[in-house]
Design a protein around this motif. Structure first.
Motif, short mmCIF file in Angstrom:
data_model
loop_
_atom_site.label_atom_id
_atom_site.label_comp_id
_atom_site.label_asym_id
_atom_site.label_seq_id
_atom_site.Cartn_x
_atom_site.Cartn_y
_atom_site.Cartn_z
N TYR A 35 0.85 -1.18 0.00
CA TYR A 35 0.00 0.00 0.00
C TYR A 35 0.89 1.23 0.00
O TYR A 35 2.07 1.17 0.38
CB TYR A 35 -0.88 0.06 1.26
N GLY A 42 -5.68 8.30 2.62
CA GLY A 42 -5.84 6.94 3.11
C GLY A 42 -4.83 6.02 2.47
O GLY A 42 -4.05 6.41 1.59
N PHE A 105 0.64 -5.35 9.36
CA PHE A 105 1.42 -4.35 8.64
C PHE A 105 2.83 -4.22 9.19
O PHE A 105 3.07 -4.37 10.40
CB PHE A 105 0.74 -2.98 8.73
N GLN B 34 -13.32 -3.97 8.45
CA GLN B 34 -12.31 -4.08 9.49
C GLN B 34 -12.00 -2.69 10.03
O GLN B 34 -12.12 -1.70 9.31
CB GLN B 34 -11.02 -4.70 8.93
N TYR B 36 -8.84 -0.60 12.04
CA TYR B 36 -7.42 -0.62 12.40
C TYR B 36 -7.10 0.64 13.19
O TYR B 36 -7.71 1.68 13.02
CB TYR B 36 -6.54 -0.64 11.14
N PRO B 44 -0.60 0.31 10.44
CA PRO B 44 -1.88 0.04 11.10
C PRO B 44 -1.87 -1.30 11.84
O PRO B 44 -1.18 -2.24 11.44
CB PRO B 44 -2.87 0.01 9.94
N LEU B 89 -8.70 3.67 11.35
CA LEU B 89 -9.02 3.47 9.94
C LEU B 89 -10.07 2.39 9.78
O LEU B 89 -9.99 1.35 10.44
CB LEU B 89 -7.77 3.02 9.17
N ASN B 100 -7.95 -7.65 -1.09
CA ASN B 100 -7.57 -6.27 -1.29
C ASN B 100 -8.53 -5.35 -0.55
O ASN B 100 -9.67 -5.19 -0.93
CB ASN B 100 -7.60 -5.99 -2.81
N LEU B 101 -8.06 -4.77 0.56
CA LEU B 101 -8.91 -3.90 1.38
C LEU B 101 -8.96 -2.48 0.80
O LEU B 101 -7.97 -1.97 0.29
CB LEU B 101 -8.38 -3.84 2.81
N PHE B 103 -9.46 1.25 2.08
CA PHE B 103 -9.35 1.97 3.33
C PHE B 103 -9.96 3.36 3.25
O PHE B 103 -9.89 4.03 2.21
CB PHE B 103 -7.87 2.14 3.72
N GLY B 104 -10.54 3.80 4.38
CA GLY B 104 -10.90 5.19 4.54
C GLY B 104 -9.66 5.99 4.93
O GLY B 104 -8.60 5.42 5.18
N LYS B 105 -9.81 7.32 4.98
CA LYS B 105 -8.66 8.17 5.27
C LYS B 105 -8.35 8.22 6.76
O LYS B 105 -7.28 8.70 7.14
CB LYS B 105 -8.92 9.59 4.75
#
Lengths: 114, 113
Positions: A35, A42, A105, B34, B36, B44, B89, B100-101, B103-105
């Motif tokens: 990522y 994000g 992560f 989910q 985090y 995260p 998050l 493949n997630l 994500f929000g900000k």
């Protein structure tokens, strides 16, 4: 046990140079993800490896970005001809074979392109 | 267009109160959501997962709800502590996706003593 590790932790490079970022996933995890996280943004999915299947490259922003995963373990993300907009934190995650897709992560590599 | 939004960039609350964070999504069919936690300079850390057929999940002081009609998940921290201060998050996995997630900000939570 050991978590996900990434190296280097910080990388400063000049515009136009190539960089390689490394990820060591948790031992036994079959899935590996890259990522990118830019300031105030994000997490942006880049690429996903699952076992021996062909990787999902749908998130790579341009053909300057590529990644490989050797032996189902270590992964390298390569950015060629870096641009200033490539500056970000690059995060790697891995997950196991369960169906929860809980991702672990690493600490990330902060890339700065000058 | 497909979006996942966390409505507040920042949330400030007093120690001991309940923090409630919101995650809304549009034009996705999530298999699950989910949550985090991310601390500065770190990756995260997974907290909770809730599936599309579940309404609520709890873990210690944490509670997550999932309303697929409203297309919303709420994340609650009860009896908040200054140590809960971090960015939270939400991430969703689309039905049929392989992991493949999206994500929000994130919402930056600050708990004041």
């Amino acid at each position: 046990g050991a978590g996900v590790s990434q190296s280097p932790s910080n990388k400063v490079t000049e515009k136009g140079k190539d960089v390689e970022l490394r990820c060591d996933p948790i031992s036994g995890h079959t899935a590996l993800y890259w990522y990118r996280q830019s300031l105030g943004q994000g997490l942006e999915f880049l690429i996903y490896f699952q076992g021996n299947s062909a990787p999902d490259k749908s998130g790579l922003p341009s053909d300057r970005f590529s990644a490989e995963r050797t032996g189902g373990s270590v992964s390298t993300l390569t950015i060629q001809r870096t641009q200033q907009e490539d500056s970000a934190v690059y995060l790697c995650a891995s997950s196991g074979t369960g169906k929860s897709y809980e991702q672990y992560f690493g600490p990330g590599t902060r890339l700065t392109v000058t | 267009s497909q979006k996942i939004e966390q409505n507040s960039e920042a949330l400030n609350i007093q120690e001991g109160k309940t923090a409630t964070l919101t995650c809304n999504y549009t034009n996705y069919s999530p298999a699950y959501l989910q949550w985090y936690r991310q601390d500065p300079g770190r990756g995260p850390v997974f907290l909770l997962l809730i599936r599309e057929n579940e309404k609520e999940k709890r873990k210690e002081r944490l509670k997550v709800t999932f309303d697929t009609t409203l297309k919303q998940s709420l994340f609650h921290i009860t009896a908040s502590q200054p140590a809960d201060s971090a960015t939270y998050l939400c991430a969703l996995l689309r039905r049929g996706s392989q992991g493949n997630l999206i994500f929000g900000k994130g919402t930056k939570l600050s708990v004041k003593p």
